[in-house]
Design a protein around this motif. Structure first.
Motif, mmCIF file in Angstrom:
data_model
loop_
_atom_site.group_PDB
_atom_site.id
_atom_site.type_symbol
_atom_site.label_atom_id
_atom_site.label_comp_id
_atom_site.label_asym_id
_atom_site.label_seq_id
_atom_site.Cartn_x
_atom_site.Cartn_y
_atom_site.Cartn_z
ATOM 1 N N VAL A 185 52.069 37.840 45.682
ATOM 2 C CA VAL A 185 52.433 38.694 44.543
ATOM 3 C C VAL A 185 51.811 40.079 44.702
ATOM 4 N N GLY A 203 54.879 39.326 51.229
ATOM 5 C CA GLY A 203 55.213 39.937 49.944
ATOM 6 C C GLY A 203 55.615 41.386 50.103
ATOM 7 N N CYS A 213 46.876 38.778 38.724
ATOM 8 C CA CYS A 213 46.437 38.267 40.032
ATOM 9 C C CYS A 213 44.921 38.224 40.143
ATOM 10 N N LEU A 231 49.951 43.185 36.278
ATOM 11 C CA LEU A 231 50.153 42.016 37.146
ATOM 12 C C LEU A 231 49.178 41.958 38.316
#
Length: 124
Positions: free
Chosen positions: A46, A115, A72, A67
């Motif tokens: 992520v 990612g 995270c 995020l």
């Protein structure tokens, strides 16, 4: 506002980390910390998406804060990784401890690169 975004992301990431860790670990009859390994690799993926997306101007800084730093930051856990590695050494399962360190670093960095590659495909 930045602190609020971090707090909100962490408020979601921490319980997901706990629940995911327990769910994964319950499916393995092993002393290896599969739950922590899984959340750390997922979080690295992520973060790779977010950082590359931010660099491509597709992910706003506020979403990266929410995020990346908040979610995270609470989802992944270096302290638990360290504790579980020491615990494996104390329990004299050195091979698992060495595997935990090596696999966590390789898989985490690999997941971050994957990612970033996904973000590049999505937003380039």
């Amino acid at each position: 506002m930045t602190a609020v975004l971090v707090i909100l992301g962490a408020a979601v990431g921490a319980p997901i980390r706990y629940l995911a860790d327990r769910a994964v670990q319950a499916r393995h009859d092993s002393v290896f910390p599969w739950g922590t390994f899984t959340v750390n690799v997922a979080g690295s993926f992520v973060l790779g998406v977010l950082i590359r997306g931010t660099g491509l101007h597709a992910v706003p800084g506020s979403l990266n804060t929410l995020l990346g730093t908040g979610f995270c930051g609470a989802l992944t856990t270096y302290s638990t990784f360290g504790y579980e590695t020491v615990r494996l050494l104390e329990e004299r399962v050195r091979a698992y401890a060495v595997f935990n360190v090596a696999a966590s670093v390789v898989a985490g960095v690999g997941a971050a690169f994957c990612g970033a590659a996904v973000a590049a495909v999505l937003w380039s």
